[in-house]
Design a protein around this motif. Structure first.
Motif, PDB file in Angstrom:
ATOM      1  N   VAL A  37       0.850  -1.195   0.000  1.00  0.00           N
ATOM      2  CA  VAL A  37       0.000   0.000   0.000  1.00  0.00           C
ATOM      3  C   VAL A  37       0.884   1.243   0.000  1.00  0.00           C
ATOM      4  N   GLY A  38       0.336   2.326  -0.538  1.00  0.00           N
ATOM      5  CA  GLY A  38       1.052   3.590  -0.521  1.00  0.00           C
ATOM      6  C   GLY A  38       2.263   3.602  -1.435  1.00  0.00           C
ATOM      7  N   TYR A  39       3.202   4.476  -1.119  1.00  0.00           N
ATOM      8  CA  TYR A  39       4.383   4.721  -1.952  1.00  0.00           C
ATOM      9  C   TYR A  39       5.439   3.632  -1.752  1.00  0.00           C
ATOM     10  N   TYR A  54       2.902   3.956  -6.563  1.00  0.00           N
ATOM     11  CA  TYR A  54       1.927   3.810  -5.477  1.00  0.00           C
ATOM     12  C   TYR A  54       1.082   2.567  -5.668  1.00  0.00           C
ATOM     13  N   ASP A  56      -2.626   0.704  -4.186  1.00  0.00           N
ATOM     14  CA  ASP A  56      -3.893   0.798  -3.473  1.00  0.00           C
ATOM     15  C   ASP A  56      -4.377  -0.632  -3.287  1.00  0.00           C
ATOM     16  N   ALA A  57      -4.299  -1.141  -2.049  1.00  0.00           N
ATOM     17  CA  ALA A  57      -4.710  -2.519  -1.736  1.00  0.00           C
ATOM     18  C   ALA A  57      -4.059  -3.536  -2.677  1.00  0.00           C
ATOM     19  N   GLU A  59      -2.795  -3.087  -5.678  1.00  0.00           N
ATOM     20  CA  GLU A  59      -2.865  -2.767  -7.105  1.00  0.00           C
ATOM     21  C   GLU A  59      -2.062  -1.503  -7.406  1.00  0.00           C
ATOM     22  N   VAL A  61      -1.256   1.982  -8.833  1.00  0.00           N
ATOM     23  CA  VAL A  61      -2.118   3.103  -9.230  1.00  0.00           C
ATOM     24  C   VAL A  61      -1.272   4.356  -9.448  1.00  0.00           C
ATOM     25  N   GLY A  82      -7.219   3.518  -9.652  1.00  0.00           N
ATOM     26  CA  GLY A  82      -7.355   2.467  -8.650  1.00  0.00           C
ATOM     27  C   GLY A  82      -8.776   2.288  -8.159  1.00  0.00           C
ATOM     28  N   LYS A  83      -8.920   1.649  -7.011  1.00  0.00           N
ATOM     29  CA  LYS A  83     -10.216   1.265  -6.473  1.00  0.00           C
ATOM     30  C   LYS A  83     -10.919   2.384  -5.720  1.00  0.00           C
ATOM     31  N   GLY A  84     -10.098   3.283  -5.126  1.00  0.00           N
ATOM     32  CA  GLY A  84     -10.598   4.236  -4.174  1.00  0.00           C
ATOM     33  C   GLY A  84     -11.447   5.316  -4.652  1.00  0.00           C
TER      34      GLY A  84
END
Length: 84
Positions: A37-39, A54, A56-57, A59, A61, A82-84
């Protein structure tokens, strides 16, 4: 023949994996629920940055940057929102 696991340690919440020599950093980033997650950053054996991006869960993004041998950006890939 099984591939040996990379040496891994967690420092201040960041998972750090090392090249096969066990000394030079290969990647650094956070993991939650077993997913990146994240960077995140990846490095060459000489210590220069190779890629960053980066998650996201788990994946990829956003903008991912690939760096040249001197550590200067030379390619940017947009992986989407991504998902968010």
């Amino acid at each position: 023949m099984a591939v040996p696991q990379k040496k891994t340690e967690t420092i201040d919440g960041y998972e750090i994996k090392y090249h096969a020599d066990g000394l030079t950093r290969w990647s650094k980033g956070k993991v939650e629920d077993g997913q990146p997650v994240g960077y995140w950053e990846w490095y060459r054996k000489d210590g220069t940055i190779k890629r960053s991006g980066y998650f996201d869960a788990g994946e990829p993004v956003g903008k991912w940057i690939t760096y040249d041998q001197a550590g200067e950006p030379y390619k940017v890939t947009d992986r989407g929102a991504g998902k968010g």
